[in-house]
Write an enzyme that holds these catalytic residues in place. Structure first.
Site, PDB file in Angstrom:
ATOM      1  N   LEU A  85      13.080   5.772  16.767  1.00 14.29           N
ATOM      2  CA  LEU A  85      13.721   5.425  18.038  1.00 14.29           C
ATOM      3  C   LEU A  85      12.700   4.856  19.031  1.00 14.29           C
ATOM      4  O   LEU A  85      12.922   3.831  19.651  1.00 14.29           O
ATOM      5  CB  LEU A  85      14.417   6.660  18.624  1.00 14.29           C
ATOM      6  CG  LEU A  85      15.471   6.368  19.670  1.00 14.29           C
ATOM      7  CD1 LEU A  85      16.685   5.669  19.060  1.00 14.29           C
ATOM      8  CD2 LEU A  85      15.928   7.651  20.377  1.00 14.29           C
ATOM      9  N   CYS A 113       3.614   8.428   0.908  1.00 14.26           N
ATOM     10  CA  CYS A 113       4.290   7.511   1.828  1.00 14.26           C
ATOM     11  C   CYS A 113       4.268   6.136   1.149  1.00 14.26           C
ATOM     12  O   CYS A 113       3.201   5.611   0.833  1.00 14.26           O
ATOM     13  CB  CYS A 113       3.507   7.495   3.140  1.00 14.26           C
ATOM     14  SG  CYS A 113       4.145   6.309   4.319  1.00 14.26           S
ATOM     15  N   CYS A 153       0.849   1.998   9.078  1.00 10.95           N
ATOM     16  CA  CYS A 153       1.383   1.198   7.975  1.00 10.95           C
ATOM     17  C   CYS A 153       0.934  -0.258   8.091  1.00 10.95           C
ATOM     18  O   CYS A 153       0.888  -0.824   9.164  1.00 10.95           O
ATOM     19  CB  CYS A 153       2.893   1.301   7.918  1.00 10.95           C
ATOM     20  SG  CYS A 153       3.738   0.564   9.312  1.00 10.95           S
ATOM     21  N   CYS A 208       3.101  -2.635  15.619  1.00 11.97           N
ATOM     22  CA  CYS A 208       2.905  -2.289  14.211  1.00 11.97           C
ATOM     23  C   CYS A 208       2.219  -3.435  13.462  1.00 11.97           C
ATOM     24  O   CYS A 208       2.637  -4.587  13.567  1.00 11.97           O
ATOM     25  CB  CYS A 208       4.270  -1.975  13.606  1.00 11.97           C
ATOM     26  SG  CYS A 208       4.327  -2.056  11.817  1.00 11.97           S
ATOM     27  N   CYS A 259       7.200  -6.946   6.775  1.00 12.47           N
ATOM     28  CA  CYS A 259       8.437  -6.446   7.390  1.00 12.47           C
ATOM     29  C   CYS A 259       8.941  -7.486   8.383  1.00 12.47           C
ATOM     30  O   CYS A 259       8.149  -8.107   9.096  1.00 12.47           O
ATOM     31  CB  CYS A 259       8.171  -5.121   8.105  1.00 12.47           C
ATOM     32  SG  CYS A 259       9.673  -4.404   8.814  1.00 12.47           S
ATOM     33  N   GLU A 273      11.180  -2.114   6.204  1.00  9.30           N
ATOM     34  CA  GLU A 273      12.368  -1.391   6.671  1.00  9.30           C
ATOM     35  C   GLU A 273      13.218  -1.125   5.432  1.00  9.30           C
ATOM     36  O   GLU A 273      13.830  -2.049   4.864  1.00  9.30           O
ATOM     37  CB  GLU A 273      13.126  -2.258   7.696  1.00  9.30           C
ATOM     38  CG  GLU A 273      14.579  -1.910   7.905  1.00  9.30           C
ATOM     39  CD  GLU A 273      14.852  -0.454   8.317  1.00  9.30           C
ATOM     40  OE1 GLU A 273      14.174   0.053   9.224  1.00  9.30           O
ATOM     41  OE2 GLU A 273      15.753   0.161   7.721  1.00  9.30           O
ATOM     42  N   CYS A 291       8.287  -5.204  15.106  1.00 12.78           N
ATOM     43  CA  CYS A 291       7.916  -4.261  16.172  1.00 12.78           C
ATOM     44  C   CYS A 291       6.493  -4.604  16.633  1.00 12.78           C
ATOM     45  O   CYS A 291       5.578  -4.668  15.806  1.00 12.78           O
ATOM     46  CB  CYS A 291       7.979  -2.824  15.664  1.00 12.78           C
ATOM     47  SG  CYS A 291       9.573  -2.407  14.937  1.00 12.78           S
ATOM     48  N   GLU A 298       0.811  -1.211   0.000  1.00 10.39           N
ATOM     49  CA  GLU A 298       0.000   0.000   0.000  1.00 10.39           C
ATOM     50  C   GLU A 298       0.845   1.262   0.000  1.00 10.39           C
ATOM     51  O   GLU A 298       2.007   1.252   0.420  1.00 10.39           O
ATOM     52  CB  GLU A 298      -0.938  -0.012   1.198  1.00 10.39           C
ATOM     53  CG  GLU A 298      -0.225  -0.269   2.500  1.00 10.39           C
ATOM     54  CD  GLU A 298      -1.154  -0.663   3.642  1.00 10.39           C
ATOM     55  OE1 GLU A 298      -2.102  -1.425   3.416  1.00 10.39           O
ATOM     56  OE2 GLU A 298      -0.902  -0.199   4.755  1.00 10.39           O
TER      57      GLU A 298
HETATM   58  S1  SF4 Z   1       7.349  -0.247  12.657  1.00  7.62           S
HETATM   59 FE1  SF4 Z   1       8.414  -0.236  10.662  1.00  7.62          FE
HETATM   60  S2  SF4 Z   1      10.263  -1.490  11.069  1.00  7.62           S
HETATM   61 FE2  SF4 Z   1       8.836  -1.959  12.752  1.00  7.62          FE
HETATM   62  S3  SF4 Z   1       7.697  -3.771  12.021  1.00  7.62           S
HETATM   63 FE3  SF4 Z   1       6.525  -1.942  11.409  1.00  7.62          FE
HETATM   64  S4  SF4 Z   1       7.157  -1.529   9.287  1.00  7.62           S
HETATM   65 FE4  SF4 Z   1       8.704  -2.864  10.237  1.00  7.62          FE
END
Ligand code: SF4
Length: 370
Positions: free
Chosen positions: A241, A121, A359, A135, A128, A184, A132, A108
């Site tokens: 961060l 964006c 995202c 996310c 990914c 990433e 994290c 997307e």
């Molecule tokens: S925050 Fe960014 S780096 Fe972390 S899992 Fe989601 S897309 Fe990946």
């Protein structure tokens, strides 16, 4: 750490994405012309149509003989993705497009129009591998890296929407590109660097957008930042961060178990020194997790003498997640403490919340609907 991928690993694609003009160097374009038995200047003509006129319909390539157009289009601008769904909000000024790639992979992109600029964006990976926990993209793992062609197509599509007036009001030039969608970017290094060259090279070899208008985000892949520092591409580096202390960051951003806060800040400092560009620190404020005043104090101490700016992002909770945005009073106090150290802070606009703006949320909901 064993569940994290090795940096610069290339996940295997079952079928390779078709090679596109945006994947090719000048030499590769020339070699393809030779292979096709056509003069090399034809590749430049296609590049003008693609990057300058944003035109991918070969019927409209009037400077190329009609009987050659299909062959040239198949070789240089094969179809890489199709639009599955578009969600719009903010009276059409924000739109999120969901794309299906040649192998069924979903990615997307989000386009936001402001009075004086338009920002897209984009996703650099499908899924990914950084895991994290707050996310949506991180929950599904890494499916595959996108090619430079697949990343560039998201940008060219956004540029076309802006230029055609489809974002409402007056047509506008796409001005900013942020690598903050799925993935990433520095874990897909080669394709991302090629894409940045496609964005910043002057017409007809690229879109001719200034490197200063490009933001490359990273969760902290130190070798990637160090390598990128040597490329001489002065984009804005954004370090996600999310907390100044290693103890919490080890779980919030698992790559921290490999590269610590002081290492990523040192790599970002070196980037800022080499490029003369201030970097940004991205900090998603999560209620009772990383939004305490003592963490703001620690962050202020870490950043007060650095060439950095903090973007605070009120967390957009993912469906079913225990993580949520901070209380307004805690957010205000966080800002106050940082400012007391003279650290520049912006609380980010949270456009697109109504359309699964975080995202990976749209791709995640599309997959779960199948
Ligand atoms: S925050 Fe960014 S780096 Fe972390 S899992 Fe989601 S897309 Fe990946």
């Amino acid at each position: 750490m064993s569940d994290l991928p090795l940096i610069f690993d290339e996940p295997k694609q079952k079928q390779k994405a078709p090679k596109h003009l945006a994947d090719m160097s000048k030499e590769e374009r020339k070699a393809l012309c030779e292979e096709l038995g056509i003069p090399a200047f034809r590749a430049n003509q296609v590049a003008v149509h693609y990057y300058t006129h944003l035109e991918t319909d070969p019927e409209k390539w009037s400077d190329i003989p009609a009987d050659m157009r299909e062959k040239i289009a198949n070789a240089f601008t094969p179809k890489l993705m199709e639009l599955v769904r578009t969600l719009q909000t903010d009276s059409g000024l924000t739109r999120k497009d969901l794309w299906r790639l040649h192998d069924g992979t979903l990615v997307e992109s989000v386009l936001m129009k402001y009075p004086d600029r338009a920002t897209v964006c984009i996703s650099s990976q499908a899924g990914c591998g950084m895991a994290c926990p707050f996310c949506a993209t991180g929950q599904g793992g890494l499916k595959r890296n996108l090619t430079a062609g697949e990343i560039t197509e998201q940008i060219v599509n956004a540029a076309r929407l802006c230029a055609s007036g489809e974002m409402g009001g007056e047509p506008i030039r796409l001005s900013n590109i942020v690598f903050m969608g799925m993935g990433e970017p520095l874990a897909n290094y080669k394709a991302v660097v090629q894409t940045i060259r496609n964005i910043t090279s002057p017409n007809p070899d690229g879109l001719g957008i200034s490197a200063r208008s490009v933001t490359l985000s990273t969760v902290g892949l130190v070798p990637g930042v160090e390598k990128f520092t040597e490329e001489g591409l002065p984009v804005t580096l954004a370090v996600s961060l999310h907390t100044p202390d290693d103890e919490l960051r080890d779980s919030l951003v698992p790559i921290n178990t490999r590269y610590k806060v002081r290492e990523i800040l040192a790599a970002a400092d070196a980037y800022a020194k080499k490029t003369g560009r201030r970097y940004s620190i991205e900090y998603a404020l999560i209620k009772d997790i990383n939004d305490q005043a003592w963490r703001a104090d620690l962050l202020g101490k870490l950043l007060k003498s650095r060439n950095a700016h903090v973007n605070l992002i009120p967390l957009n909770p993912t469906p079913g997640s225990k993580w949520t945005a901070s209380r307004p009073a805690d957010q205000k106090e966080f800002v106050r403490v940082l400012e007391s150290y003279g650290v520049p802070v912006t609380v980010r606009d949270t456009r697109g919340r109504e359309i699964d703006g975080a995202c990976g949320q749209l791709a995640a909901s599309e997959s779960s609907n199948k």
